[in-house]
Design a protein around this motif. Structure first.
Motif, PDB file in Angstrom:
ATOM      1  N   LEU A  74       0.829  -1.208   0.000  1.00  0.00           N
ATOM      2  CA  LEU A  74       0.000   0.000   0.000  1.00  0.00           C
ATOM      3  C   LEU A  74       0.865   1.261   0.000  1.00  0.00           C
ATOM      4  O   LEU A  74       0.544   2.243  -0.683  1.00  0.00           O
ATOM      5  CB  LEU A  74      -0.939   0.001   1.207  1.00  0.00           C
ATOM      6  CG  LEU A  74      -2.069  -1.025   1.155  1.00  0.00           C
ATOM      7  CD1 LEU A  74      -2.849  -1.027   2.467  1.00  0.00           C
ATOM      8  CD2 LEU A  74      -2.997  -0.756  -0.008  1.00  0.00           C
ATOM      9  N   ARG A  75       1.978   1.234   0.750  1.00  0.00           N
ATOM     10  CA  ARG A  75       2.892   2.386   0.731  1.00  0.00           C
ATOM     11  C   ARG A  75       3.501   2.557  -0.652  1.00  0.00           C
ATOM     12  O   ARG A  75       3.618   3.681  -1.160  1.00  0.00           O
ATOM     13  CB  ARG A  75       4.000   2.202   1.774  1.00  0.00           C
ATOM     14  CG  ARG A  75       3.530   2.413   3.202  1.00  0.00           C
ATOM     15  CD  ARG A  75       4.694   2.501   4.169  1.00  0.00           C
ATOM     16  NE  ARG A  75       5.564   1.337   4.152  1.00  0.00           N
ATOM     17  CZ  ARG A  75       5.412   0.249   4.893  1.00  0.00           C
ATOM     18  NH1 ARG A  75       4.388   0.160   5.724  1.00  0.00           N
ATOM     19  NH2 ARG A  75       6.267  -0.746   4.809  1.00  0.00           N
ATOM     20  N   ALA A  76       3.879   1.459  -1.265  1.00  0.00           N
ATOM     21  CA  ALA A  76       4.450   1.526  -2.614  1.00  0.00           C
ATOM     22  C   ALA A  76       3.420   2.061  -3.600  1.00  0.00           C
ATOM     23  O   ALA A  76       3.744   2.863  -4.477  1.00  0.00           O
ATOM     24  CB  ALA A  76       4.947   0.146  -3.042  1.00  0.00           C
ATOM     25  N   LYS A  77       2.177   1.639  -3.453  1.00  0.00           N
ATOM     26  CA  LYS A  77       1.104   2.117  -4.333  1.00  0.00           C
ATOM     27  C   LYS A  77       0.943   3.616  -4.188  1.00  0.00           C
ATOM     28  O   LYS A  77       0.811   4.332  -5.186  1.00  0.00           O
ATOM     29  CB  LYS A  77      -0.210   1.411  -3.995  1.00  0.00           C
ATOM     30  CG  LYS A  77      -1.387   1.909  -4.804  1.00  0.00           C
ATOM     31  CD  LYS A  77      -2.700   1.343  -4.280  1.00  0.00           C
ATOM     32  CE  LYS A  77      -3.825   2.195  -4.780  1.00  0.00           C
ATOM     33  NZ  LYS A  77      -4.789   2.549  -3.780  1.00  0.00           N
ATOM     34  N   MET A 103       1.457   6.315  -7.146  1.00  0.00           N
ATOM     35  CA  MET A 103       0.369   7.215  -7.524  1.00  0.00           C
ATOM     36  C   MET A 103       0.821   8.674  -7.455  1.00  0.00           C
ATOM     37  O   MET A 103       0.460   9.475  -8.317  1.00  0.00           O
ATOM     38  CB  MET A 103      -0.853   6.985  -6.625  1.00  0.00           C
ATOM     39  CG  MET A 103      -1.521   5.632  -6.841  1.00  0.00           C
ATOM     40  SD  MET A 103      -1.973   5.299  -8.546  1.00  0.00           S
ATOM     41  CE  MET A 103      -3.241   6.501  -8.801  1.00  0.00           C
ATOM     42  N   LYS A 104       1.629   9.029  -6.439  1.00  0.00           N
ATOM     43  CA  LYS A 104       2.150  10.395  -6.351  1.00  0.00           C
ATOM     44  C   LYS A 104       3.039  10.698  -7.557  1.00  0.00           C
ATOM     45  O   LYS A 104       2.952  11.772  -8.157  1.00  0.00           O
ATOM     46  CB  LYS A 104       2.938  10.582  -5.056  1.00  0.00           C
ATOM     47  CG  LYS A 104       2.069  10.687  -3.830  1.00  0.00           C
ATOM     48  CD  LYS A 104       2.910  10.825  -2.576  1.00  0.00           C
ATOM     49  CE  LYS A 104       2.037  10.802  -1.333  1.00  0.00           C
ATOM     50  NZ  LYS A 104       2.852  10.851  -0.105  1.00  0.00           N
ATOM     51  N   THR A 105       3.880   9.749  -7.904  1.00  0.00           N
ATOM     52  CA  THR A 105       4.767   9.933  -9.049  1.00  0.00           C
ATOM     53  C   THR A 105       3.961  10.062 -10.333  1.00  0.00           C
ATOM     54  O   THR A 105       4.245  10.928 -11.170  1.00  0.00           O
ATOM     55  CB  THR A 105       5.755   8.762  -9.159  1.00  0.00           C
ATOM     56  OG1 THR A 105       6.486   8.668  -7.932  1.00  0.00           O
ATOM     57  CG2 THR A 105       6.708   8.942 -10.303  1.00  0.00           C
ATOM     58  N   ALA A 106       2.953   9.230 -10.498  1.00  0.00           N
ATOM     59  CA  ALA A 106       2.116   9.285 -11.701  1.00  0.00           C
ATOM     60  C   ALA A 106       1.391  10.622 -11.790  1.00  0.00           C
ATOM     61  O   ALA A 106       1.275  11.206 -12.874  1.00  0.00           O
ATOM     62  CB  ALA A 106       1.110   8.133 -11.689  1.00  0.00           C
ATOM     63  N   THR A 107       0.918  11.131 -10.659  1.00  0.00           N
ATOM     64  CA  THR A 107       0.239  12.422 -10.646  1.00  0.00           C
ATOM     65  C   THR A 107       1.196  13.543 -11.048  1.00  0.00           C
ATOM     66  O   THR A 107       0.842  14.420 -11.843  1.00  0.00           O
ATOM     67  CB  THR A 107      -0.342  12.702  -9.245  1.00  0.00           C
ATOM     68  OG1 THR A 107      -1.264  11.662  -8.924  1.00  0.00           O
ATOM     69  CG2 THR A 107      -1.056  14.039  -9.202  1.00  0.00           C
ATOM     70  N   THR A 108       2.412  13.485 -10.525  1.00  0.00           N
ATOM     71  CA  THR A 108       3.414  14.497 -10.874  1.00  0.00           C
ATOM     72  C   THR A 108       3.741  14.454 -12.360  1.00  0.00           C
ATOM     73  O   THR A 108       3.810  15.495 -13.025  1.00  0.00           O
ATOM     74  CB  THR A 108       4.705  14.274 -10.051  1.00  0.00           C
ATOM     75  OG1 THR A 108       4.376  14.335  -8.660  1.00  0.00           O
ATOM     76  CG2 THR A 108       5.753  15.309 -10.367  1.00  0.00           C
ATOM     77  N   VAL A 109       3.910  13.261 -12.889  1.00  0.00           N
ATOM     78  CA  VAL A 109       4.205  13.112 -14.318  1.00  0.00           C
ATOM     79  C   VAL A 109       3.046  13.640 -15.150  1.00  0.00           C
ATOM     80  O   VAL A 109       3.242  14.342 -16.150  1.00  0.00           O
ATOM     81  CB  VAL A 109       4.513  11.636 -14.665  1.00  0.00           C
ATOM     82  CG1 VAL A 109       4.542  11.412 -16.155  1.00  0.00           C
ATOM     83  CG2 VAL A 109       5.831  11.215 -14.026  1.00  0.00           C
ATOM     84  N   GLN A 110       1.831  13.354 -14.747  1.00  0.00           N
ATOM     85  CA  GLN A 110       0.652  13.826 -15.486  1.00  0.00           C
ATOM     86  C   GLN A 110       0.569  15.349 -15.455  1.00  0.00           C
ATOM     87  O   GLN A 110       0.283  15.979 -16.480  1.00  0.00           O
ATOM     88  CB  GLN A 110      -0.614  13.218 -14.888  1.00  0.00           C
ATOM     89  CG  GLN A 110      -1.865  13.554 -15.662  1.00  0.00           C
ATOM     90  CD  GLN A 110      -3.101  12.886 -15.089  1.00  0.00           C
ATOM     91  OE1 GLN A 110      -3.049  12.267 -14.023  1.00  0.00           O
ATOM     92  NE2 GLN A 110      -4.209  13.007 -15.773  1.00  0.00           N
ATOM     93  N   GLU A 111       0.826  15.941 -14.293  1.00  0.00           N
ATOM     94  CA  GLU A 111       0.797  17.404 -14.200  1.00  0.00           C
ATOM     95  C   GLU A 111       1.865  18.021 -15.096  1.00  0.00           C
ATOM     96  O   GLU A 111       1.616  19.018 -15.778  1.00  0.00           O
ATOM     97  CB  GLU A 111       0.989  17.840 -12.751  1.00  0.00           C
ATOM     98  CG  GLU A 111      -0.209  17.543 -11.869  1.00  0.00           C
ATOM     99  CD  GLU A 111       0.088  17.772 -10.393  1.00  0.00           C
ATOM    100  OE1 GLU A 111       1.247  18.077 -10.035  1.00  0.00           O
ATOM    101  OE2 GLU A 111      -0.852  17.639  -9.596  1.00  0.00           O
TER     102      GLU A 111
END
Length: 91
Positions: free
Chosen positions: A43-46, A50-58
């Motif tokens: 869950l921590r890895a997820k 997700m934070k990294t994916a959000t940053t990349v998307q932004e």
């Protein structure tokens, strides 16, 4: 009974014994702690992913917006050049 069927019977009994012991081990309190800790780590890895994916998307959205702006500016410059060329031809 011949040796071949005794061997099969021994393998079957060993499998049953190993399976029963495995079930006991997998359902123990210590095993549940391991499962819980592993699940928490996943869950921590997820969350990290997700934070990294959000940053990349932004960042991708920012890049897209800047690229559109650059293309609009370039189109405006080309339109201005065409107008200047047309005025030069008319004169």
């Amino acid at each position: 009974m011949d040796i071949f069927s005794m061997k099969k019977l021994g393998i079957f009994a060993g499998g049953v014994l190993f399976g029963t012991a495995g079930i006991k081990i997998l359902s123990s309190k210590d095993a549940k702690k391991v499962y819980t800790n592993c699940t928490a780590a996943v869950l921590r890895a997820k969350d990290c992913v997700m934070k990294t994916a959000t940053t990349v998307q932004e960042n991708a959205e920012d890049i897209l917006a800047e690229a559109k702006q650059i293309n609009e500016e370039r189109a405006a410059q080309e339109a201005a050049c065409v107008q200047e060329e047309e005025k030069a031809v008319e004169a």
